[in-house]
Design an enzyme around this catalytic site. Structure first.
Site, PDB file in Angstrom:
ATOM      1  CG  HIS A 151       0.943  -6.854   2.358  1.00 48.00           C
ATOM      2  ND1 HIS A 151       0.050  -5.944   1.841  1.00 48.00           N
ATOM      3  CD2 HIS A 151       1.774  -7.204   1.339  1.00 48.00           C
ATOM      4  CE1 HIS A 151       0.327  -5.740   0.561  1.00 48.00           C
ATOM      5  NE2 HIS A 151       1.357  -6.506   0.227  1.00 48.00           N
ATOM      6  CD  GLU A 174      -1.184 -10.037   4.566  1.00 47.95           C
ATOM      7  OE1 GLU A 174      -1.150  -9.169   5.469  1.00 47.95           O
ATOM      8  OE2 GLU A 174      -1.734  -9.848   3.468  1.00 47.95           O
ATOM      9  CD  GLU A 233      -1.657  -3.728   5.231  1.00 50.69           C
ATOM     10  OE1 GLU A 233      -1.084  -4.655   4.625  1.00 50.69           O
ATOM     11  OE2 GLU A 233      -2.873  -3.453   5.066  1.00 50.69           O
ATOM     12  CG  HIS A 243      -1.673  -1.372   1.276  1.00 50.19           C
ATOM     13  ND1 HIS A 243      -2.596  -1.811   0.357  1.00 50.19           N
ATOM     14  CD2 HIS A 243      -1.510  -2.382   2.171  1.00 50.19           C
ATOM     15  CE1 HIS A 243      -2.995  -3.040   0.684  1.00 50.19           C
ATOM     16  NE2 HIS A 243      -2.350  -3.418   1.782  1.00 50.19           N
TER      17      HIS A 243
END
Length: 310
Positions: free
Chosen positions: A192, A274, A137, A100
């Site tokens: 992530h 993650e 995040e 992101h």
């Protein structure tokens, strides 16, 4: 957090036959003590509270455009030293993809447009998730990316980021893949943190499925990506003490997917990690800790180093 060492009482005025050996011994010990404090400072000391990060939700972390090591929220720099064998990765190229972008939330129309990922069309990007206290995040991924970059550069690797908080939004998932491809990267890691339900805990590594559709052909990289993912998983677990996710992957910590453009369009070994679930209070306490993020970066770096050394 500041730290002051123990105070030493002045030596007695009367000369002692033991004084000279004692002085020599203290002189020998002093460098070791300073080194120990340097390591303590480098890993960020005690964890900072999650609320400290919530004041700037959606904004780049401090110094996000810097090429130097990231800093903990208490101002201590991230460690610039890595595993033994400094310089052993000379000639290797690693691309770090911080998931992101801290500015995505300002550009919802742009990141919402569809791009071709081979198997279908999907949104350019998303804003990502956040902890319940508002720690985004995108801030987490960029911070870990900076720490990881410093560790890999200390090993002699050439390191490139797909974004450094220096873009208005994105890049889109297809461009993220192209950046790694164009760099002829020896390894790519996309960082992530998940946004699952509270009670879902742990980390997992996402591997590319064997895909051959449209512009996507992962067949040449699936085996190498699997090797990279297994090594990252093992070292991340060992260094952080985290356990594989309890809500997917059957407890293995490995998940294979064919719906991620960043994997589908990659022509070089690539995996996602993650690092934890931001929506779970216990995982969030780790993810918002500067000291833990340093461990996360170290675990990822050691997995990458192991992979690159073969």
């Amino acid at each position: 957090m500041s730290y002051s060492g123990p105070e030493f009482e002045p030596a007695p005025s009367r000369r002692s036959p033991l004084r000279r050996p004692l002085v020599v011994a203290l002189a020998a010990l002093a460098p070791g003590a300073l080194l120990g404090w340097g390591v303590y400072a480098a890993v960020g000391g005690p964890a900072a509270p999650g609320g400290a990060a919530s004041a700037a939700v959606g904004t780049p972390a401090a110094g996000s455009g810097s090429t130097g090591p990231a800093a903990d929220r208490d101002g201590k720099p991230a460690a610039s030293s890595g595993p033994a064998g400094s310089g052993s990765l000379k000639g290797k190229v690693v691309v770090i993809d911080p998931g992101h972008n801290p500015n995505n939330f300002r550009h919802t129309a742009e990141i919402g447009r569809k791009v071709d990922i081979g198997t279908n069309r999907k949104e350019c990007d998303t804003t990502g998730t956040s902890t319940n206290s508002g720690y985004a995040e995108a801030r987490f991924t960029l911070d870990v990316a900076h720490r990881l970059r410093a560790l890999l550069q200390a090993q002699g690797a050439t390191v490139k980021l797909t974004q450094d908080g220096d873009r208005a939004f994105g890049p889109c998932v297809d461009e993220r893949a192209r950046i790694g491809n164009a760099a002829h990267a020896d390894a790519v890691i996309s960082i992530h943190a998940d946004g699952a339900a509270a009670g879902d805990r742990g980390f997992h590594v996402i591997l590319p499925a064997s895909v051959h559709a449209g512009a996507a052909d992962t067949r040449p990289i699936t085996a190498r990506s699997h090797d990279l993912g297994v090594r990252v998983l093992g070292d991340f677990r060992r260094v952080t003490g985290s356990t594989p996710a309890n809500y997917l992957g059957d407890g293995t910590g490995l998940v294979t997917r064919k719906d991620l453009g960043g994997l589908n369009l990659s022509t070089v070994p690539k995996v996602f990690i993650e690092c934890g679930n931001m929506r779970d209070g216990k995982d969030a306490a780790l993810l918002t800790s500067g000291a833990w993020r340093q461990k996360a970066a170290l675990g990822i770096s050691e997995g990458i180093v192991s992979f690159l050394r073969g």
